[in-house]
Design a protein around this motif. Structure first.
Motif, PDB file in Angstrom:
ATOM      1  N   ALA A  96     -23.604 -22.120 -33.948  1.00  0.00           N
ATOM      2  CA  ALA A  96     -24.693 -23.005 -34.372  1.00  0.00           C
ATOM      3  C   ALA A  96     -25.898 -22.848 -33.449  1.00  0.00           C
ATOM      4  N   GLU A  97     -25.648 -22.766 -32.177  1.00  0.00           N
ATOM      5  CA  GLU A  97     -26.745 -22.600 -31.207  1.00  0.00           C
ATOM      6  C   GLU A  97     -27.368 -21.209 -31.333  1.00  0.00           C
ATOM      7  N   LYS A  98     -26.532 -20.197 -31.462  1.00  0.00           N
ATOM      8  CA  LYS A  98     -27.027 -18.817 -31.603  1.00  0.00           C
ATOM      9  C   LYS A  98     -27.949 -18.684 -32.809  1.00  0.00           C
ATOM     10  N   TRP A  99     -27.584 -19.353 -33.925  1.00  0.00           N
ATOM     11  CA  TRP A  99     -28.369 -19.268 -35.151  1.00  0.00           C
ATOM     12  C   TRP A  99     -29.387 -20.400 -35.271  1.00  0.00           C
ATOM     13  N   ASN A 100     -29.453 -21.249 -34.247  1.00  0.00           N
ATOM     14  CA  ASN A 100     -30.381 -22.394 -34.244  1.00  0.00           C
ATOM     15  C   ASN A 100     -30.242 -23.221 -35.527  1.00  0.00           C
ATOM     16  N   HIS A 101     -28.990 -23.482 -35.882  1.00  0.00           N
ATOM     17  CA  HIS A 101     -28.697 -24.265 -37.085  1.00  0.00           C
ATOM     18  C   HIS A 101     -27.519 -25.177 -36.762  1.00  0.00           C
ATOM     19  N   HIS A 102     -27.802 -26.441 -36.566  1.00  0.00           N
ATOM     20  CA  HIS A 102     -26.821 -27.365 -36.014  1.00  0.00           C
ATOM     21  C   HIS A 102     -26.254 -28.304 -37.079  1.00  0.00           C
ATOM     22  N   PRO A 103     -24.927 -28.447 -37.100  1.00  0.00           N
ATOM     23  CA  PRO A 103     -24.285 -29.278 -38.117  1.00  0.00           C
ATOM     24  C   PRO A 103     -24.380 -30.764 -37.794  1.00  0.00           C
ATOM     25  N   GLU A 104     -24.198 -31.561 -38.817  1.00  0.00           N
ATOM     26  CA  GLU A 104     -23.900 -32.979 -38.632  1.00  0.00           C
ATOM     27  C   GLU A 104     -22.375 -33.016 -38.611  1.00  0.00           C
TER      28      GLU A 104
ATOM     29  N   MET B 131     -38.505 -17.013 -42.275  1.00  0.00           N
ATOM     30  CA  MET B 131     -38.418 -18.435 -42.505  1.00  0.00           C
ATOM     31  C   MET B 131     -37.348 -18.737 -43.553  1.00  0.00           C
ATOM     32  N   THR B 132     -36.596 -19.764 -43.310  1.00  0.00           N
ATOM     33  CA  THR B 132     -35.533 -20.177 -44.216  1.00  0.00           C
ATOM     34  C   THR B 132     -36.111 -20.960 -45.386  1.00  0.00           C
ATOM     35  N   GLU B 133     -35.551 -20.721 -46.564  1.00  0.00           N
ATOM     36  CA  GLU B 133     -35.994 -21.426 -47.766  1.00  0.00           C
ATOM     37  C   GLU B 133     -34.808 -22.134 -48.405  1.00  0.00           C
ATOM     38  N   LYS B 134     -35.106 -23.186 -49.147  1.00  0.00           N
ATOM     39  CA  LYS B 134     -34.093 -23.907 -49.904  1.00  0.00           C
ATOM     40  C   LYS B 134     -33.489 -22.964 -50.935  1.00  0.00           C
ATOM     41  N   LEU B 135     -32.181 -23.080 -51.163  1.00  0.00           N
ATOM     42  CA  LEU B 135     -31.525 -22.212 -52.137  1.00  0.00           C
ATOM     43  C   LEU B 135     -32.121 -22.403 -53.526  1.00  0.00           C
ATOM     44  N   SER B 136     -32.388 -21.286 -54.180  1.00  0.00           N
ATOM     45  CA  SER B 136     -32.897 -21.327 -55.551  1.00  0.00           C
ATOM     46  C   SER B 136     -31.726 -21.537 -56.507  1.00  0.00           C
ATOM     47  N   ASP B 137     -32.044 -21.861 -57.738  1.00  0.00           N
ATOM     48  CA  ASP B 137     -31.002 -22.029 -58.754  1.00  0.00           C
ATOM     49  C   ASP B 137     -30.182 -20.747 -58.915  1.00  0.00           C
TER      50      ASP B 137
ATOM     51  N   SER C   8     -26.704 -29.115 -44.029  1.00  0.00           N
ATOM     52  CA  SER C   8     -27.930 -29.133 -44.817  1.00  0.00           C
ATOM     53  C   SER C   8     -29.035 -28.668 -43.883  1.00  0.00           C
ATOM     54  N   THR C   9     -30.047 -28.043 -44.433  1.00  0.00           N
ATOM     55  CA  THR C   9     -31.154 -27.561 -43.609  1.00  0.00           C
ATOM     56  C   THR C   9     -32.295 -28.563 -43.710  1.00  0.00           C
ATOM     57  N   HIS C  10     -32.451 -29.343 -42.679  1.00  0.00           N
ATOM     58  CA  HIS C  10     -33.437 -30.425 -42.696  1.00  0.00           C
ATOM     59  C   HIS C  10     -34.862 -29.909 -42.867  1.00  0.00           C
ATOM     60  N   ASP C  11     -35.150 -28.730 -42.309  1.00  0.00           N
ATOM     61  CA  ASP C  11     -36.503 -28.164 -42.410  1.00  0.00           C
ATOM     62  C   ASP C  11     -36.931 -27.874 -43.847  1.00  0.00           C
ATOM     63  N   VAL C  12     -35.946 -27.619 -44.730  1.00  0.00           N
ATOM     64  CA  VAL C  12     -36.290 -27.310 -46.129  1.00  0.00           C
ATOM     65  C   VAL C  12     -35.869 -28.430 -47.077  1.00  0.00           C
TER      66      VAL C  12
ATOM     67  N   LEU D 155     -28.646 -20.496 -44.414  1.00  0.00           N
ATOM     68  CA  LEU D 155     -28.068 -20.823 -43.109  1.00  0.00           C
ATOM     69  C   LEU D 155     -26.842 -21.721 -43.253  1.00  0.00           C
ATOM     70  N   ASP D 156     -26.865 -22.632 -44.199  1.00  0.00           N
ATOM     71  CA  ASP D 156     -25.721 -23.517 -44.413  1.00  0.00           C
ATOM     72  C   ASP D 156     -24.512 -22.731 -44.895  1.00  0.00           C
ATOM     73  N   ALA D 157     -24.723 -21.834 -45.827  1.00  0.00           N
ATOM     74  CA  ALA D 157     -23.623 -21.000 -46.325  1.00  0.00           C
ATOM     75  C   ALA D 157     -23.087 -20.109 -45.209  1.00  0.00           C
ATOM     76  N   LYS D 158     -23.976 -19.551 -44.417  1.00  0.00           N
ATOM     77  CA  LYS D 158     -23.581 -18.676 -43.306  1.00  0.00           C
ATOM     78  C   LYS D 158     -22.740 -19.440 -42.277  1.00  0.00           C
ATOM     79  N   LEU D 159     -23.189 -20.635 -41.893  1.00  0.00           N
ATOM     80  CA  LEU D 159     -22.454 -21.416 -40.908  1.00  0.00           C
ATOM     81  C   LEU D 159     -21.128 -21.919 -41.480  1.00  0.00           C
TER      82      LEU D 159
END
Length: 98
Positions: free
Chosen positions: A54-62, A1-7, A75-79, A85-89
């Protein structure tokens, strides 16, 4: 599961992206970048290549495209903010430019 980036992880993941033109979005936990191409066909071809990842990683941009310019926000809307995932894409999108 993806998590919001920590400090602790934000700076090492985001700093290299800022060096390539990505920037924080005012008022939200997201990054953005404007990609400019020679013409519409080149811009659309790049979007097609980016869409594959984006489709392969199931992470779609605006994003939006006007002629030879593509505006991207990640941005990852789920978190509710930035994730790995944002950095990777973002890195993948940059690599597709060359």
């Amino acid at each position: 599961m993806t998590e919001k980036l920590s400090d602790e992880t934000r700076k090492p993941l985001l700093a290299p992206l800022f060096d390539t033109g990505w920037a924080l979005v005012d008022g939200r936990d997201a990054i953005c970048k404007t990609f400019v191409f020679d013409d519409f066909v080149e811009a659309f071809a790049w979007m097609t290549r980016a869409a594959f990842w984006a489709e392969k990683w199931n992470h779609h941009p605006e994003w939006s495209n006007v002629y030879k310019t593509v505006e991207v926000t990640l941005s990852t809307h789920d978190v509710g903010g930035l994730s790995t995932l944002d950095a990777k894409l973002a890195r993948k999108m940059d690599s597709l430019m060359g």
